[in-house]
Design an enzyme around this catalytic site. Structure first.
Site, PDB file in Angstrom:
ATOM      1  CD1 TRP A   1     -14.418  53.701 -67.935  1.00 56.79           C
ATOM      2  CD2 TRP A   1     -15.370  52.698 -69.693  1.00 56.79           C
ATOM      3  NE1 TRP A   1     -13.500  53.740 -68.943  1.00 56.79           N
ATOM      4  CE2 TRP A   1     -14.055  53.124 -70.044  1.00 56.79           C
ATOM      5  CE3 TRP A   1     -16.131  52.033 -70.656  1.00 56.79           C
ATOM      6  CZ2 TRP A   1     -13.498  52.907 -71.310  1.00 56.79           C
ATOM      7  CZ3 TRP A   1     -15.593  51.811 -71.905  1.00 56.79           C
ATOM      8  CH2 TRP A   1     -14.291  52.258 -72.223  1.00 56.79           C
TER       9      TRP A   1
ATOM     10  CB  ALA B   1     -19.918  48.436 -68.440  1.00 55.51           C
ATOM     11  CB  CYS B   2     -16.728  47.927 -64.748  1.00 59.69           C
ATOM     12  SG  CYS B   2     -16.051  47.511 -66.375  1.00 59.69           S
ATOM     13  CB  VAL B   3     -19.973  50.708 -61.355  1.00 54.40           C
ATOM     14  CG1 VAL B   3     -20.623  50.961 -59.994  1.00 54.40           C
ATOM     15  CG2 VAL B   3     -18.490  51.095 -61.296  1.00 54.40           C
TER      16      VAL B   3
END
Length: 212
Positions: free
Chosen positions: A112, A115-117
């Site tokens: 998402w 967070a992950c980006v």
């Protein structure tokens, strides 16, 4: 290298992060099918223009599932870096893969956004990378979550782009015949313009000859 320099096949690389079934389930900020199409635009464009590409998953076997096959099929020989950390930059194999590209301009997209980006984007900015976020190929738990993550990355120095902006920036000139048909194939497969292309071919091709 400057943010005023266009992204080219020779000066940039791309990382696609956590496009997995469990992560898609949480996406409420966008129509999931839009994100699903847009990451394919990025992947196919990177493949067409021979842009170094890094793929990564989180908790593939224990929770999130495999990277979406539509992208894996584009890069059948790529190793997909699996992690336990939300922040891919904390993973040594991910850092090595990023460094191995030899590029300082990096396009990121993932699930998402918050967070992950966001997390690797901030760390990569601190490490001196120029970061470009394909915003329409990211998704999050809510529109608010996606937008605030984008705001934070932009304020930190990242540049927001869209998936087709990426494709067109790599192509630049329709006279570049080597990649022209490949770009048109991507348009036909993933854009509303593809419908118009098919209709025009019919109307100006077979149908036009019959009318004449």
């Amino acid at each position: 290298m400057s943010k005023l320099d266009m992204l080219t096949p020779d000066n940039s690389a791309i990382a696609l992060i956590d496009f997995q079934p469990a992560m898609y389930q949480g996406v409420q900020s966008h129509d999931r099918l839009v994100v699903f199409n847009n990451v394919q635009i990025l992947a196919k464009s990177a493949k067409l223009f021979k842009v170094p590409t890094v793929l990564s998953t989180v908790a593939k076997d224990s929770f999130s599932g495999p990277f979406m096959p539509e992208v894996v099929e584009v890069f059948p020989d790529h190793d997909i870096i699996d992690r336990t950390s939300m922040n891919s930059w904390l993973n040594a194999d991910f850092r090595k893969a990023i460094a191995a590209t030899g590029r300082k301009k990096f396009v990121l997209a993932g699930l998402w956004t918050e967070a992950c980006v966001l997390f690797p984007a901030l760390d990569m900015l601190k490490e001196g990378y120029e970061i470009y976020i394909a915003a329409d190929a990211c998704g999050d738990l809510s529109t608010e979550a996606h937008n605030r993550a984008m705001d934070r990355m932009v304020q930190a120095g990242a540049v927001p782009i869209t998936s087709y902006q990426y494709t067109f920036e790599l192509q630049q000139d329709w006279a570049r015949q080597k990649t022209y048909e490949g770009v048109m194939d991507i348009l036909r497969a993933h854009s509303p313009y593809g419908i118009q292309i098919r209709f025009s071919k019919w109307a100006l091709g077979e149908h036009a000859s019959e009318a004449g």
